[in-house]
Design a protein around this motif. Sequence first.
Motif, PDB file in Angstrom:
ATOM      1  N   GLU A  97       0.809  -1.218   0.000  1.00  0.00           N
ATOM      2  CA  GLU A  97       0.000   0.000   0.000  1.00  0.00           C
ATOM      3  C   GLU A  97       0.840   1.265   0.000  1.00  0.00           C
ATOM      4  O   GLU A  97       0.306   2.353  -0.094  1.00  0.00           O
ATOM      5  CB  GLU A  97      -0.923   0.005   1.220  1.00  0.00           C
ATOM      6  CG  GLU A  97      -1.958  -1.097   1.160  1.00  0.00           C
ATOM      7  CD  GLU A  97      -2.895  -1.082   2.346  1.00  0.00           C
ATOM      8  OE1 GLU A  97      -2.600  -0.371   3.329  1.00  0.00           O
ATOM      9  OE2 GLU A  97      -3.906  -1.786   2.288  1.00  0.00           O
ATOM     10  N   ARG A  98       2.135   1.134   0.121  1.00  0.00           N
ATOM     11  CA  ARG A  98       3.003   2.303   0.187  1.00  0.00           C
ATOM     12  C   ARG A  98       3.352   2.762  -1.221  1.00  0.00           C
ATOM     13  O   ARG A  98       3.741   1.974  -2.069  1.00  0.00           O
ATOM     14  CB  ARG A  98       4.263   1.958   0.962  1.00  0.00           C
ATOM     15  CG  ARG A  98       5.168   3.134   1.139  1.00  0.00           C
ATOM     16  CD  ARG A  98       6.331   2.772   2.004  1.00  0.00           C
ATOM     17  NE  ARG A  98       7.306   3.850   1.946  1.00  0.00           N
ATOM     18  CZ  ARG A  98       8.266   4.001   2.805  1.00  0.00           C
ATOM     19  NH1 ARG A  98       8.402   3.147   3.785  1.00  0.00           N
ATOM     20  NH2 ARG A  98       9.100   4.994   2.688  1.00  0.00           N
ATOM     21  N   PHE A  99       3.227   4.071  -1.445  1.00  0.00           N
ATOM     22  CA  PHE A  99       3.532   4.642  -2.751  1.00  0.00           C
ATOM     23  C   PHE A  99       5.029   4.553  -3.020  1.00  0.00           C
ATOM     24  O   PHE A  99       5.847   4.839  -2.156  1.00  0.00           O
ATOM     25  CB  PHE A  99       3.088   6.112  -2.795  1.00  0.00           C
ATOM     26  CG  PHE A  99       3.564   6.839  -4.011  1.00  0.00           C
ATOM     27  CD1 PHE A  99       2.878   6.721  -5.206  1.00  0.00           C
ATOM     28  CD2 PHE A  99       4.704   7.611  -3.982  1.00  0.00           C
ATOM     29  CE1 PHE A  99       3.318   7.380  -6.341  1.00  0.00           C
ATOM     30  CE2 PHE A  99       5.148   8.273  -5.103  1.00  0.00           C
ATOM     31  CZ  PHE A  99       4.456   8.158  -6.282  1.00  0.00           C
ATOM     32  N   ASP A 100       5.384   4.148  -4.223  1.00  0.00           N
ATOM     33  CA  ASP A 100       6.761   4.259  -4.669  1.00  0.00           C
ATOM     34  C   ASP A 100       6.763   4.717  -6.122  1.00  0.00           C
ATOM     35  O   ASP A 100       5.797   4.536  -6.844  1.00  0.00           O
ATOM     36  CB  ASP A 100       7.533   2.946  -4.489  1.00  0.00           C
ATOM     37  CG  ASP A 100       6.912   1.777  -5.241  1.00  0.00           C
ATOM     38  OD1 ASP A 100       6.176   2.009  -6.193  1.00  0.00           O
ATOM     39  OD2 ASP A 100       7.176   0.630  -4.862  1.00  0.00           O
ATOM     40  N   GLY A 101       7.845   5.359  -6.506  1.00  0.00           N
ATOM     41  CA  GLY A 101       7.957   5.880  -7.864  1.00  0.00           C
ATOM     42  C   GLY A 101       8.200   7.378  -7.851  1.00  0.00           C
ATOM     43  O   GLY A 101       8.458   7.989  -6.816  1.00  0.00           O
ATOM     44  N   ARG A 102       8.134   7.988  -9.025  1.00  0.00           N
ATOM     45  CA  ARG A 102       8.372   9.424  -9.161  1.00  0.00           C
ATOM     46  C   ARG A 102       7.120  10.198  -8.755  1.00  0.00           C
ATOM     47  O   ARG A 102       6.005   9.735  -8.934  1.00  0.00           O
ATOM     48  CB  ARG A 102       8.756   9.754 -10.596  1.00  0.00           C
ATOM     49  CG  ARG A 102      10.063   9.063 -10.964  1.00  0.00           C
ATOM     50  CD  ARG A 102      10.940   9.789 -11.936  1.00  0.00           C
ATOM     51  NE  ARG A 102      11.037  11.206 -11.874  1.00  0.00           N
ATOM     52  CZ  ARG A 102      11.907  11.902 -11.107  1.00  0.00           C
ATOM     53  NH1 ARG A 102      12.701  11.277 -10.276  1.00  0.00           N
ATOM     54  NH2 ARG A 102      11.961  13.209 -11.158  1.00  0.00           N
ATOM     55  N   PHE A 103       7.334  11.393  -8.217  1.00  0.00           N
ATOM     56  CA  PHE A 103       6.230  12.260  -7.828  1.00  0.00           C
ATOM     57  C   PHE A 103       6.584  13.698  -8.133  1.00  0.00           C
ATOM     58  O   PHE A 103       7.750  14.047  -8.326  1.00  0.00           O
ATOM     59  CB  PHE A 103       5.896  12.096  -6.332  1.00  0.00           C
ATOM     60  CG  PHE A 103       7.043  12.434  -5.419  1.00  0.00           C
ATOM     61  CD1 PHE A 103       7.267  13.741  -5.007  1.00  0.00           C
ATOM     62  CD2 PHE A 103       7.883  11.441  -4.963  1.00  0.00           C
ATOM     63  CE1 PHE A 103       8.322  14.055  -4.165  1.00  0.00           C
ATOM     64  CE2 PHE A 103       8.936  11.745  -4.124  1.00  0.00           C
ATOM     65  CZ  PHE A 103       9.155  13.047  -3.720  1.00  0.00           C
ATOM     66  N   ARG A 104       5.537  14.528  -8.201  1.00  0.00           N
ATOM     67  CA  ARG A 104       5.709  15.970  -8.440  1.00  0.00           C
ATOM     68  C   ARG A 104       4.495  16.689  -7.887  1.00  0.00           C
ATOM     69  O   ARG A 104       3.360  16.296  -8.144  1.00  0.00           O
ATOM     70  CB  ARG A 104       5.841  16.255  -9.924  1.00  0.00           C
ATOM     71  CG  ARG A 104       6.013  17.721 -10.250  1.00  0.00           C
ATOM     72  CD  ARG A 104       6.209  17.906 -11.755  1.00  0.00           C
ATOM     73  NE  ARG A 104       6.030  19.278 -12.144  1.00  0.00           N
ATOM     74  CZ  ARG A 104       6.967  20.209 -12.054  1.00  0.00           C
ATOM     75  NH1 ARG A 104       8.155  19.889 -11.591  1.00  0.00           N
ATOM     76  NH2 ARG A 104       6.727  21.444 -12.422  1.00  0.00           N
ATOM     77  N   ARG A 105       4.732  17.743  -7.114  1.00  0.00           N
ATOM     78  CA  ARG A 105       3.674  18.606  -6.578  1.00  0.00           C
ATOM     79  C   ARG A 105       4.045  20.036  -6.921  1.00  0.00           C
ATOM     80  O   ARG A 105       5.214  20.412  -6.930  1.00  0.00           O
ATOM     81  CB  ARG A 105       3.561  18.472  -5.053  1.00  0.00           C
ATOM     82  CG  ARG A 105       3.131  17.122  -4.530  1.00  0.00           C
ATOM     83  CD  ARG A 105       1.718  16.727  -4.895  1.00  0.00           C
ATOM     84  NE  ARG A 105       0.697  17.668  -4.515  1.00  0.00           N
ATOM     85  CZ  ARG A 105       0.014  17.660  -3.384  1.00  0.00           C
ATOM     86  NH1 ARG A 105       0.263  16.727  -2.492  1.00  0.00           N
ATOM     87  NH2 ARG A 105      -0.909  18.551  -3.142  1.00  0.00           N
TER      88      ARG A 105
END
Length: 145
Positions: A97-105
């Motif tokens: 359930e934990r998010f992994d990968g690239r992110f952008r805000r």
Amino acid sequence: MYRSLFPRDVFAEMDRLQREMQQAYDLSPTIRGLARNGFPAINVGGTPQSIEIYAFAPGVDPATLEVNLERGLLSIAGERKSPLASADAKATAHINERFDGRFRRAITLPDDADPDAVDAQLRDGVLRISVQRRASAQPRRIAVQ
């Protein structure tokens, strides 16, 4: 004898299908259900002297974080890697359930933000960004003569 029409793992297959659909739309599950705004969760507030942004990003390597301020738009980008992928190639995740990968805000800052006075610190998984307000925008008392 009773014989089932469905395989024993029908619920596991439905769970797998739901995860694949969420990944297709780049939605990450959270304790409150589907994320409204993505990862990392942020809090934005301010004082008369500064704008304070807190991004909650546990497990993110500081070397992968990019904080940019351009034309009043503050962007936070980075990557969080899954510990499961690097542990063992034959390992199977039963629940992930934990998010992994690239992110952008991205956050639009007010007009009185000073782009030359920005400080960013990552501590205990919390990225704190402080943007000072321009001196001309500071409240001041004017003496009456």
